[in-house]
Design an enzyme around this catalytic site. Structure first.
Site, PDB file in Angstrom:
ATOM      1  N   GLU A   1      -9.530 -11.220  -7.336  1.00 37.20           N
ATOM      2  CA  GLU A   1      -8.845  -9.744  -7.259  1.00 37.20           C
ATOM      3  C   GLU A   1      -7.660 -10.173  -8.215  1.00 37.20           C
ATOM      4  OE1 GLU A   1      -9.669  -9.035  -2.557  1.00 37.20           O
ATOM      5  OE2 GLU A   1      -7.794  -9.660  -2.914  1.00 37.20           O
TER       6      GLU A   1
ATOM      7  N   TYR B   1     -12.605  -2.232  -3.929  1.00 37.55           N
ATOM      8  CA  TYR B   1     -12.938  -2.194  -2.196  1.00 37.55           C
ATOM      9  C   TYR B   1     -14.481  -2.245  -2.059  1.00 37.55           C
ATOM     10  CZ  TYR B   1      -8.492  -2.295  -0.088  1.00 37.55           C
ATOM     11  OH  TYR B   1      -7.030  -2.606   0.418  1.00 37.55           O
TER      12      TYR B   1
ATOM     13  N   LYS C   1       0.763  -1.135   0.175  1.00 38.02           N
ATOM     14  CA  LYS C   1      -0.034   0.057  -0.035  1.00 38.02           C
ATOM     15  C   LYS C   1       0.864   1.358   0.032  1.00 38.02           C
ATOM     16  CE  LYS C   1      -3.997  -2.390   2.254  1.00 38.02           C
ATOM     17  NZ  LYS C   1      -5.022  -1.964   3.217  1.00 38.02           N
TER      18      LYS C   1
ATOM     19  N   PHE D   1     -15.557   3.649   7.086  1.00 39.45           N
ATOM     20  CA  PHE D   1     -14.101   4.051   6.544  1.00 39.45           C
ATOM     21  C   PHE D   1     -14.035   4.164   5.030  1.00 39.45           C
ATOM     22  CE2 PHE D   1     -13.948  -0.612   7.585  1.00 39.45           C
ATOM     23  CZ  PHE D   1     -13.776  -1.274   6.328  1.00 39.45           C
TER      24      PHE D   1
ATOM     25  N   THR E   1      -5.329  -7.167  10.687  1.00 38.49           N
ATOM     26  CA  THR E   1      -5.713  -5.967   9.999  1.00 38.49           C
ATOM     27  C   THR E   1      -5.175  -4.817  10.707  1.00 38.49           C
ATOM     28  OG1 THR E   1      -7.597  -7.098   8.862  1.00 38.49           O
ATOM     29  CG2 THR E   1      -7.497  -4.367   8.692  1.00 38.49           C
TER      30      THR E   1
ATOM     31  N   ARG F   1       2.413  -6.321   9.370  1.00 40.34           N
ATOM     32  CA  ARG F   1       1.816  -5.119   9.831  1.00 40.34           C
ATOM     33  C   ARG F   1       2.259  -4.738  11.030  1.00 40.34           C
ATOM     34  NH1 ARG F   1      -3.974  -7.604   7.632  1.00 40.34           N
ATOM     35  NH2 ARG F   1      -3.852  -6.156   5.655  1.00 40.34           N
TER      36      ARG F   1
ATOM     37  N   ASN G   1      -1.800   0.269   6.627  1.00 39.48           N
ATOM     38  CA  ASN G   1      -1.603  -1.211   7.371  1.00 39.48           C
ATOM     39  C   ASN G   1      -0.666  -1.852   6.169  1.00 39.48           C
ATOM     40  OD1 ASN G   1      -3.623  -2.151   5.490  1.00 39.48           O
ATOM     41  ND2 ASN G   1      -4.619  -3.284   7.211  1.00 39.48           N
TER      42      ASN G   1
ATOM     43  N   HIS H   1      -2.123  -5.424   1.537  1.00 45.45           N
ATOM     44  CA  HIS H   1      -3.473  -6.222   1.463  1.00 45.45           C
ATOM     45  C   HIS H   1      -3.331  -7.660   1.050  1.00 45.45           C
ATOM     46  CE1 HIS H   1      -7.524  -7.196   0.030  1.00 45.45           C
ATOM     47  NE2 HIS H   1      -7.037  -7.577  -0.849  1.00 45.45           N
TER      48      HIS H   1
ATOM     49  N   ARG I   1      -1.787 -14.396   4.870  1.00 39.53           N
ATOM     50  CA  ARG I   1      -2.474 -13.644   5.906  1.00 39.53           C
ATOM     51  C   ARG I   1      -1.760 -14.001   7.345  1.00 39.53           C
ATOM     52  NH1 ARG I   1      -7.167 -11.585   4.283  1.00 39.53           N
ATOM     53  NH2 ARG I   1      -8.095 -11.657   6.606  1.00 39.53           N
TER      54      ARG I   1
HETATM   55  P1  CMP Z   1      -7.491  -4.377   3.747  1.00 38.73           P
HETATM   56  O1  CMP Z   1      -7.129  -5.975   3.974  1.00 38.73           O
HETATM   57  O2  CMP Z   1      -7.096  -3.925   2.374  1.00 38.73           O
HETATM   58  O3  CMP Z   1      -9.123  -4.464   3.484  1.00 38.73           O
HETATM   59  C1  CMP Z   1      -9.777  -3.430   3.720  1.00 38.73           C
HETATM   60  C2  CMP Z   1      -9.122  -2.103   4.501  1.00 38.73           C
HETATM   61  O4  CMP Z   1      -9.761  -1.551   5.285  1.00 38.73           O
HETATM   62  C3  CMP Z   1      -8.341  -2.588   5.538  1.00 38.73           C
HETATM   63  O5  CMP Z   1      -7.285  -3.766   4.876  1.00 38.73           O
HETATM   64  C4  CMP Z   1      -7.853  -1.497   6.309  1.00 38.73           C
HETATM   65  O6  CMP Z   1      -6.545  -0.961   5.750  1.00 38.73           O
HETATM   66  C5  CMP Z   1      -8.944  -0.551   5.857  1.00 38.73           C
HETATM   67  N1  CMP Z   1      -9.734  -0.214   7.115  1.00 38.73           N
HETATM   68  C6  CMP Z   1      -9.894   1.131   7.621  1.00 38.73           C
HETATM   69  N2  CMP Z   1     -10.544   1.148   8.680  1.00 38.73           N
HETATM   70  C7  CMP Z   1     -10.750  -0.107   9.113  1.00 38.73           C
HETATM   71  C8  CMP Z   1     -11.885  -0.650   9.967  1.00 38.73           C
HETATM   72  N3  CMP Z   1     -12.106   0.060  11.099  1.00 38.73           N
HETATM   73  N4  CMP Z   1     -11.916  -1.906  10.126  1.00 38.73           N
HETATM   74  C9  CMP Z   1     -11.399  -2.646   8.995  1.00 38.73           C
HETATM   75  N5  CMP Z   1     -10.547  -2.160   7.952  1.00 38.73           N
HETATM   76  C10 CMP Z   1     -10.426  -0.964   8.077  1.00 38.73           C
END
Ligand code: CMP
Length: 140
Positions: free
Chosen positions: A128, A51, A11, A59, A93, A104, A114, A117, A87
Site C-alpha cells: 500500500e 480496494y 478519508k 459494498f 472498522t 473511529r 469511517n 484506513h 489499528r
Molecule cells: P477500510 O479499512 O478502508 O477497508 C475497506 C473499507 O470498506 C472499510 O474500511 C469500510 O470503510 C468499507 N466498508 C463499507 N461497508 C463495509 C462492510 N459491510 N464491511 C467492511 N467494510 C466495509
C-alpha cells in the site's frame, strides 16, 4: 519492538470536516511519526485498484464512490509495531464496535464513512505504501 511503517488514509468524510490535524495529533500522541503525507483526489480507477481485494463485496461500488467523493490524505506512519499500533488507534472498522478514545469511535460517521484506513499487515503495508509513494518521497 520492531520499527515498522504502515499506510494510513484520512478519508473524505474526515477531510470534509477539516479533521486532518486532529487525527494526526492522535497518531503523534501515541508515538507514531508521520514520515510522508499528501492530499489527493483519487480517480475511480485508483480507488478501484487500491480496494481491488474487496471487488466481489456488496459494498465495493459504494466504497469506491465514497473514496472519490472528496480529497483524501495518504500518509506513511512509522513507529514501534506501527501496523498494529495504528489499528488500535483507529478502532474497529464499524464505529459502533470501536473502543472509546479511538479515531473511529470519536469521528466516524458510519462503517463506510469511517474516517481512516490503515494497513492490516506488514506485507500489505509495504504494497500500500508503494501504491502511493515513490522511494524518493520517503525518508530512509
Ligand atoms: P477500510 O479499512 O478502508 O477497508 C475497506 C473499507 O470498506 C472499510 O474500511 C469500510 O470503510 C468499507 N466498508 C463499507 N461497508 C463495509 C462492510 N459491510 N464491511 C467492511 N467494510 C466495509
Amino acid at each position: 519492538m520492531a520499527v515498522e511503517r504502515t499506510l494510513s488514509i484520512i478519508k473524505p468524510d474526515a477531510t470534509r470536516r477539516n479533521l486532518t490535524g486532529k487525527i494526526n495529533q492522535r497518531f503523534e500522541d501515541k508515538g507514531l511519526r508521520i514520515i510522508a503525507q499528501k492530499r489527493l483526489a483519487l480517480s475511480r480507477a485508483q480507488a478501484e485498484q487500491f480496494y481491488a481485494v474487496h471487488r466481489e463485496r456488496g459494498f465495493f461500488n459504494d466504497l469506491v464512490k465514497f473514496m472519490t467523493s472528496g480529497p483524501v490524505v495518504v500518509q506513511v506512519l512509522e513507529g514501534d509495531n506501527a501496523v498494529a499500533a495504528n489499528r488500535e488507534i483507529m478502532g474497529a472498522t464499524n464505529p459502533a464496535n470501536a473502543a472509546p478514545g479511538t479515531i473511529r469511535k470519536d469521528f466516524a460517521e458510519s462503517i463506510e464513512a469511517n474516517s481512516v484506513h490503515g494497513s492490516d499487515s506488514a506485507d500489505n503495508a509495504r504494497a500500500e505504501i508503494a501504491f502511493f509513494f515513490s522511494g524518493i518521497e520517503l525518508c530512509p
